[in-house]
Write a protein that holds these residues in place. Structure first.
Motif, PDB file in Angstrom:
ATOM      1  N   GLU A   1       0.870  -1.149  -0.064  1.00 13.09           N
ATOM      2  CA  GLU A   1      -0.029   0.058  -0.081  1.00 13.09           C
ATOM      3  C   GLU A   1       1.074   1.361   0.156  1.00 13.09           C
ATOM      4  OE1 GLU A   1      -3.426   1.822   2.928  1.00 13.09           O
ATOM      5  OE2 GLU A   1      -3.551  -0.257   2.502  1.00 13.09           O
ATOM      6  N   LEU A   2       1.857   1.179   0.626  1.00 16.34           N
ATOM      7  CA  LEU A   2       3.021   2.533   0.879  1.00 16.34           C
ATOM      8  C   LEU A   2       3.476   2.633  -0.548  1.00 16.34           C
ATOM      9  CD1 LEU A   2       4.244   4.370   2.487  1.00 16.34           C
ATOM     10  CD2 LEU A   2       6.116   2.727   2.943  1.00 16.34           C
ATOM     11  N   GLN A   3       3.854   1.478  -1.167  1.00 15.11           N
ATOM     12  CA  GLN A   3       4.447   1.699  -2.604  1.00 15.11           C
ATOM     13  C   GLN A   3       3.458   2.380  -3.423  1.00 15.11           C
ATOM     14  OE1 GLN A   3       7.337   1.066  -3.585  1.00 15.11           O
ATOM     15  NE2 GLN A   3       7.089   1.363  -5.608  1.00 15.11           N
ATOM     16  N   GLN A   4       2.136   1.982  -3.478  1.00 15.07           N
ATOM     17  CA  GLN A   4       1.066   2.622  -4.260  1.00 15.07           C
ATOM     18  C   GLN A   4       0.987   4.133  -4.132  1.00 15.07           C
ATOM     19  OE1 GLN A   4      -2.834   0.826  -3.778  1.00 15.07           O
ATOM     20  NE2 GLN A   4      -3.646   1.933  -5.541  1.00 15.07           N
ATOM     21  N   LYS A   5       1.070   4.406  -2.794  1.00 12.88           N
ATOM     22  CA  LYS A   5       1.058   5.716  -2.586  1.00 12.88           C
ATOM     23  C   LYS A   5       2.310   6.533  -2.909  1.00 12.88           C
ATOM     24  CE  LYS A   5      -2.513   5.905   0.229  1.00 12.88           C
ATOM     25  NZ  LYS A   5      -3.890   6.414  -0.343  1.00 12.88           N
ATOM     26  N   VAL A   6       3.249   5.964  -2.993  1.00 11.13           N
ATOM     27  CA  VAL A   6       4.460   6.396  -3.645  1.00 11.13           C
ATOM     28  C   VAL A   6       4.462   6.845  -5.026  1.00 11.13           C
ATOM     29  CG1 VAL A   6       6.945   6.120  -4.156  1.00 11.13           C
ATOM     30  CG2 VAL A   6       6.141   5.688  -1.607  1.00 11.13           C
ATOM     31  N   GLU A   7       3.868   5.809  -5.777  1.00 12.09           N
ATOM     32  CA  GLU A   7       3.879   5.895  -7.021  1.00 12.09           C
ATOM     33  C   GLU A   7       2.617   6.943  -7.632  1.00 12.09           C
ATOM     34  OE1 GLU A   7       2.780   1.807  -8.477  1.00 12.09           O
ATOM     35  OE2 GLU A   7       4.680   1.054  -8.051  1.00 12.09           O
ATOM     36  N   GLU A   8       1.507   6.898  -6.873  1.00  9.94           N
ATOM     37  CA  GLU A   8       0.612   7.951  -7.077  1.00  9.94           C
ATOM     38  C   GLU A   8       1.043   9.372  -6.658  1.00  9.94           C
ATOM     39  OE1 GLU A   8      -2.887   7.313  -4.511  1.00  9.94           O
ATOM     40  OE2 GLU A   8      -3.299   5.367  -5.438  1.00  9.94           O
ATOM     41  N   THR A   9       2.076   9.551  -5.818  1.00 10.07           N
ATOM     42  CA  THR A   9       2.671  10.938  -5.483  1.00 10.07           C
ATOM     43  C   THR A   9       3.605  11.060  -6.692  1.00 10.07           C
ATOM     44  OG1 THR A   9       2.588  10.345  -3.257  1.00 10.07           O
ATOM     45  CG2 THR A   9       4.052  12.103  -4.071  1.00 10.07           C
ATOM     46  N   GLU A  10       4.458  10.201  -7.227  1.00 12.55           N
ATOM     47  CA  GLU A  10       5.113  10.520  -8.285  1.00 12.55           C
ATOM     48  C   GLU A  10       4.510  10.889  -9.596  1.00 12.55           C
ATOM     49  OE1 GLU A  10       8.480  11.037  -8.502  1.00 12.55           O
ATOM     50  OE2 GLU A  10       8.419  10.611  -6.262  1.00 12.55           O
TER      51      GLU A  10
END
Length: 113
Positions: A1-10
């Protein structure tokens, strides 16, 4: 889930950067358009003939028929029109005081046809 948030932020950062780039491009186009409209107003005030103005416009369009790679075509046309208008003999022979007074009109963008 954290990885998904990082990708969305990018992705959001990239979109923001693209929007900022587009905003700057549109701002440059707007500035050039304002310059062109002011020159048209000055020429109208100097009673340029429709024929002469038509020749300037046709010359501009002919020069910009084939878009230059890597250049925004709209900006290229506006830039070429600006240069064609500034080269107009009426503006070249206009006294400096009149040129400055033309720019100080209450609404320099109103051009009647």
């Amino acid at each position: 889930e954290l990885q998904q948030k990082v990708e969305e932020t990018e992705l959001l950062k990239m979109e923001l950067q693209m929007l900022e780039t587009e905003r700057v491009r549109l701002s440059l186009v707007e500035e050039k358009l304002m310059d062109v409209l002011q020159l048209l107003q000055q020429l109208r005030d100097l009673n340029i003939s429709k024929r002469a103005l038509g020749k300037i416009l046709l010359s501009t369009l002919e020069s910009c028929r084939d878009p230059q790679p890597g250049k925004a075509h709209l900006f290229e046309v506006l830039d070429m029109l600006y240069h064609e208008l500034t080269a107009c003999e009426l503006l070249q022979s206009q006294p400096l005081e009149k040129a400055q007074s033309c720019q100080s009109l209450s609404n320099p963008l109103v051009i009647s046809c």
